[in-house]
Design a protein around this motif. Structure first.
Motif, PDB file in Angstrom:
ATOM      1  N   GLU A  31       0.824  -1.204   0.000  1.00  0.00           N
ATOM      2  CA  GLU A  31       0.000   0.000   0.000  1.00  0.00           C
ATOM      3  C   GLU A  31       0.866   1.266   0.000  1.00  0.00           C
ATOM      4  O   GLU A  31       0.508   2.270  -0.614  1.00  0.00           O
ATOM      5  N   ASN A  34       2.042   1.765  -3.541  1.00  0.00           N
ATOM      6  CA  ASN A  34       0.939   2.230  -4.393  1.00  0.00           C
ATOM      7  C   ASN A  34       0.405   3.599  -3.969  1.00  0.00           C
ATOM      8  O   ASN A  34      -0.611   4.043  -4.495  1.00  0.00           O
ATOM      9  N   ASN A  35       1.062   4.234  -3.012  1.00  0.00           N
ATOM     10  CA  ASN A  35       0.695   5.568  -2.554  1.00  0.00           C
ATOM     11  C   ASN A  35      -0.747   5.626  -2.035  1.00  0.00           C
ATOM     12  O   ASN A  35      -1.534   6.482  -2.431  1.00  0.00           O
ATOM     13  N   GLU A  36      -1.058   4.678  -1.161  1.00  0.00           N
ATOM     14  CA  GLU A  36      -2.365   4.628  -0.512  1.00  0.00           C
ATOM     15  C   GLU A  36      -2.163   4.797   0.996  1.00  0.00           C
ATOM     16  O   GLU A  36      -2.098   3.819   1.749  1.00  0.00           O
ATOM     17  N   PHE A  38      -4.029   5.831   3.510  1.00  0.00           N
ATOM     18  CA  PHE A  38      -5.065   5.372   4.434  1.00  0.00           C
ATOM     19  C   PHE A  38      -4.940   3.875   4.689  1.00  0.00           C
ATOM     20  O   PHE A  38      -4.897   3.424   5.834  1.00  0.00           O
ATOM     21  N   TRP A  39      -4.899   3.089   3.608  1.00  0.00           N
ATOM     22  CA  TRP A  39      -4.822   1.641   3.752  1.00  0.00           C
ATOM     23  C   TRP A  39      -3.474   1.203   4.305  1.00  0.00           C
ATOM     24  O   TRP A  39      -3.388   0.202   5.017  1.00  0.00           O
ATOM     25  N   MET A  40      -2.427   1.953   4.003  1.00  0.00           N
ATOM     26  CA  MET A  40      -1.124   1.649   4.575  1.00  0.00           C
ATOM     27  C   MET A  40      -1.184   1.792   6.104  1.00  0.00           C
ATOM     28  O   MET A  40      -0.654   0.954   6.834  1.00  0.00           O
TER      29      MET A  40
END
Length: 75
Positions: A31, A34-36, A38-40
């Protein structure tokens, strides 16, 4: 209150606990790549919590002794 029931026999082997923590940590890294953010953060928190509960503070419960089996009567 624990969210992970450490008394379950599935968590006794070390490799199972390492696999759970590793998968969560790997997912958090994915995550991040993938530059996410929130989910990271969510999955990273799960990885940290599972590492704390399953690796740092894990104390396996004593296995319950099996009840003796009565010998069957033979004719």
């Amino acid at each position: 209150m624990l969210l992970i029931d450490t008394n379950h026999p599935m968590y006794r082997p070390l490799w199972v606990r390492l696999l759970i923590v590793g998968i969560c940590a790997g997912w958090a890294v994915l995550e991040f790549i993938n530059n996410e953010p929130f989910w990271m953060t969510v999955v990273g928190g799960i990885a940290l919590y599972s590492a704390y509960v399953l690796l740092l503070t894990f104390k396996p419960s004593e296995p319950k002794p099996e009840e003796p089996v009565a010998p069957s009567e033979q004719d």
